[in-house]
Design an enzyme around this catalytic site. Structure first.
Site, PDB file in Angstrom:
ATOM      1  N   ASN A  35       0.868  -1.180   0.000  1.00 49.98           N
ATOM      2  CA  ASN A  35       0.000   0.000   0.000  1.00 49.98           C
ATOM      3  C   ASN A  35       0.906   1.231   0.000  1.00 49.98           C
ATOM      4  O   ASN A  35       1.465   1.587   1.038  1.00 49.98           O
ATOM      5  CB  ASN A  35      -0.895  -0.017   1.250  1.00 49.98           C
ATOM      6  CG  ASN A  35      -1.734   1.245   1.377  1.00 49.98           C
ATOM      7  OD1 ASN A  35      -1.830   2.038   0.433  1.00 49.98           O
ATOM      8  ND2 ASN A  35      -2.343   1.433   2.529  1.00 49.98           N
ATOM      9  N   TRP A  36       1.048   1.835  -1.170  1.00 52.48           N
ATOM     10  CA  TRP A  36       1.965   2.981  -1.280  1.00 52.48           C
ATOM     11  C   TRP A  36       1.376   4.253  -0.672  1.00 52.48           C
ATOM     12  O   TRP A  36       2.084   5.236  -0.508  1.00 52.48           O
ATOM     13  CB  TRP A  36       2.321   3.232  -2.755  1.00 52.48           C
ATOM     14  CG  TRP A  36       3.280   2.238  -3.332  1.00 52.48           C
ATOM     15  CD1 TRP A  36       3.754   1.104  -2.731  1.00 52.48           C
ATOM     16  CD2 TRP A  36       3.897   2.287  -4.635  1.00 52.48           C
ATOM     17  NE1 TRP A  36       4.624   0.445  -3.583  1.00 52.48           N
ATOM     18  CE2 TRP A  36       4.721   1.142  -4.758  1.00 52.48           C
ATOM     19  CE3 TRP A  36       3.802   3.159  -5.721  1.00 52.48           C
ATOM     20  CZ2 TRP A  36       5.465   0.877  -5.909  1.00 52.48           C
ATOM     21  CZ3 TRP A  36       4.538   2.894  -6.865  1.00 52.48           C
ATOM     22  CH2 TRP A  36       5.366   1.767  -6.953  1.00 52.48           C
ATOM     23  N   LYS A  37       0.070   4.230  -0.407  1.00 53.13           N
ATOM     24  CA  LYS A  37      -0.597   5.459   0.087  1.00 53.13           C
ATOM     25  C   LYS A  37      -0.314   6.604  -0.896  1.00 53.13           C
ATOM     26  O   LYS A  37      -0.220   6.359  -2.089  1.00 53.13           O
ATOM     27  CB  LYS A  37      -0.160   5.757   1.522  1.00 53.13           C
ATOM     28  CG  LYS A  37      -0.274   4.522   2.421  1.00 53.13           C
ATOM     29  CD  LYS A  37      -0.098   4.805   3.878  1.00 53.13           C
ATOM     30  CE  LYS A  37      -0.244   3.491   4.655  1.00 53.13           C
ATOM     31  NZ  LYS A  37      -0.235   3.668   6.096  1.00 53.13           N
ATOM     32  N   HIS A  72      -9.685   1.415   4.604  1.00 52.29           N
ATOM     33  CA  HIS A  72      -8.424   1.638   5.335  1.00 52.29           C
ATOM     34  C   HIS A  72      -8.677   2.642   6.457  1.00 52.29           C
ATOM     35  O   HIS A  72      -9.450   3.587   6.296  1.00 52.29           O
ATOM     36  CB  HIS A  72      -7.338   2.150   4.380  1.00 52.29           C
ATOM     37  CG  HIS A  72      -5.987   2.166   5.017  1.00 52.29           C
ATOM     38  ND1 HIS A  72      -5.593   3.147   5.886  1.00 52.29           N
ATOM     39  CD2 HIS A  72      -4.949   1.280   4.937  1.00 52.29           C
ATOM     40  CE1 HIS A  72      -4.353   2.876   6.309  1.00 52.29           C
ATOM     41  NE2 HIS A  72      -3.948   1.750   5.745  1.00 52.29           N
ATOM     42  N   GLU A 112      -7.058   5.061   7.525  1.00 53.49           N
ATOM     43  CA  GLU A 112      -6.816   6.473   7.179  1.00 53.49           C
ATOM     44  C   GLU A 112      -8.016   7.067   6.464  1.00 53.49           C
ATOM     45  O   GLU A 112      -8.359   8.244   6.654  1.00 53.49           O
ATOM     46  CB  GLU A 112      -5.532   6.586   6.338  1.00 53.49           C
ATOM     47  CG  GLU A 112      -4.293   6.394   7.209  1.00 53.49           C
ATOM     48  CD  GLU A 112      -3.079   5.821   6.496  1.00 53.49           C
ATOM     49  OE1 GLU A 112      -3.010   5.875   5.253  1.00 53.49           O
ATOM     50  OE2 GLU A 112      -2.195   5.309   7.202  1.00 53.49           O
ATOM     51  N   GLU A 142      -5.623  -4.518  10.674  1.00 54.92           N
ATOM     52  CA  GLU A 142      -4.606  -3.479  10.837  1.00 54.92           C
ATOM     53  C   GLU A 142      -4.894  -2.675  12.102  1.00 54.92           C
ATOM     54  O   GLU A 142      -5.671  -1.707  12.064  1.00 54.92           O
ATOM     55  CB  GLU A 142      -4.615  -2.532   9.635  1.00 54.92           C
ATOM     56  CG  GLU A 142      -4.273  -3.199   8.326  1.00 54.92           C
ATOM     57  CD  GLU A 142      -3.667  -2.199   7.337  1.00 54.92           C
ATOM     58  OE1 GLU A 142      -2.546  -2.453   6.878  1.00 54.92           O
ATOM     59  OE2 GLU A 142      -4.295  -1.169   7.048  1.00 54.92           O
ATOM     60  N   GLY A 188       2.281   2.554  10.740  1.00 52.86           N
ATOM     61  CA  GLY A 188       3.253   3.634  10.568  1.00 52.86           C
ATOM     62  C   GLY A 188       3.984   4.018  11.844  1.00 52.86           C
ATOM     63  O   GLY A 188       4.655   5.045  11.884  1.00 52.86           O
ATOM     64  N   SER A 221       3.184  -1.807  10.453  1.00 49.52           N
ATOM     65  CA  SER A 221       4.633  -1.843  10.690  1.00 49.52           C
ATOM     66  C   SER A 221       5.281  -3.186  10.356  1.00 49.52           C
ATOM     67  O   SER A 221       6.225  -3.614  11.026  1.00 49.52           O
ATOM     68  CB  SER A 221       4.958  -1.419  12.132  1.00 49.52           C
ATOM     69  OG  SER A 221       4.581  -0.066  12.336  1.00 49.52           O
ATOM     70  N   GLY A 266       2.792  -1.047   4.337  1.00 50.74           N
ATOM     71  CA  GLY A 266       2.824   0.370   3.980  1.00 50.74           C
ATOM     72  C   GLY A 266       4.248   0.850   3.766  1.00 50.74           C
ATOM     73  O   GLY A 266       4.827   0.694   2.693  1.00 50.74           O
ATOM     74  N   GLY A 267       4.848   1.415   4.805  1.00 51.96           N
ATOM     75  CA  GLY A 267       6.175   2.029   4.703  1.00 51.96           C
ATOM     76  C   GLY A 267       7.219   1.155   4.015  1.00 51.96           C
ATOM     77  O   GLY A 267       7.935   1.618   3.116  1.00 51.96           O
TER      78      GLY A 267
END
Ligand code: PGA
Length: 250
Positions: free
Chosen positions: A10-12, A91, A93, A162, A168, A207, A228-229
């Site tokens: 997930n590059w966001k 998600h 966010e 999640e 993150g 994470s 993600g990251g």
């Protein structure tokens, strides 16, 4: 029951055309027969990926509507045309920053399935909810909102757990914590469709990195990860994809 692993990036709101090239270069030589790999870049980059690749593409959200006067929105049909076969739905966010309610998430998931996209439903509790021992209650509410009235959608879904406190933050859930919650989720899903609950892929997100992923993948009810990251670093993401194949469970 053997569930094929799935690792999703997930590059966001990150990435670039250069990262499209670097990620494709990192993943192409990998033996990915025993794992499905998925990259969800910003929608504007979907078209930049070559059709010759050994991984799937997904979007990070979609409109619940199929077409019309919805400025700025993207329909399932447009995402499919751009190359997506999966879509992330709900998600945390988007639930927080875009005020997506449980009802809207349920509508989006139904729209995705009807159009032929595979939805990855994200659920998870906040730190305060975990501290108040409300984790199971929150997850049950989020799952009920989607599947209680449309249980037939479960067989076509992927579910990602999640925990918001792990996203993150560098503080992943422990493998035991994650397994315990995944087992609860699978058990809860069985009330909608017992057979689908056994087959549904449950991803862990929050994470995940190259160092902590192997222990997570060893857990009985963890079928992969939503990353993600670490998915912005092609070499590390490639390592995560390989780790899941090494830890294959029977
Ligand atoms: P993270 O993000 O891996 O950076 O914690 C996961 C996600 O939000 O899907």
């Amino acid at each position: 029951m053997q569930r094929k692993a799935l690792i999703a990036a997930n590059w966001k709101m990150n990435g670039s055309a250069a990262l499209v090239t670097d990620m494709t270069t990192a993943l192409t030589p990998l033996p990915l027969d025993n794992v499905d790999v998925l990259v969800c870049p910003p929608a504007t980059l979907l078209n930049r990926f070559s059709a010759e690749r050994n991984f799937a593409l997904g979007a990070q959200t979609l409109s619940q509507e199929s077409r019309g006067a919805f400025t700025g929105e993207l329909s399932a049909e447009l995402l499919l045309e751009a190359g997506a076969t999966y879509v992330i739905v709900g998600h945390s966010e988007r639930r927080t920053l875009n005020f997506e309610t449980d009802a809207l998430v349920a509508a989006k998931l139904a729209t995705a399935v009807t159009a032929g996209l595979i939805p990855i439903l994200c659920i998870g509790e906040s730190l305060a909810e975990r501290q108040q021992e409300k984790t199971q209650q929150v997850l049950a509410r989020q799952l009920d909102a989607v599947y209680a009235s449309q249980p037939e959608l479960l067989a076509k879904s992927v579910v990602a757990y999640e925990p918001i406190w792990a996203i993150g933050t560098g503080e992943s859930a422990t493998p035991e914590q994650a397994q315990q919650t995944h087992a609860f989720i699978r058990q809860h899903l069985a009330q909608y469709d017992a057979q689908a609950a056994v087959g549904v892929k449950l991803l862990y997100g929050g994470s995940v990195n190259a160092d902590n992923c192997a222990a997570l993948f060893q857990q009985a009810d963890i079928d992969g990860a939503l990353v993600g990251g670490a998915s912005l670093k092609p070499a590390e993401f490639a390592q995560i994809c390989l780790a899941v194949t090494k830890g294959a469970k029977d």
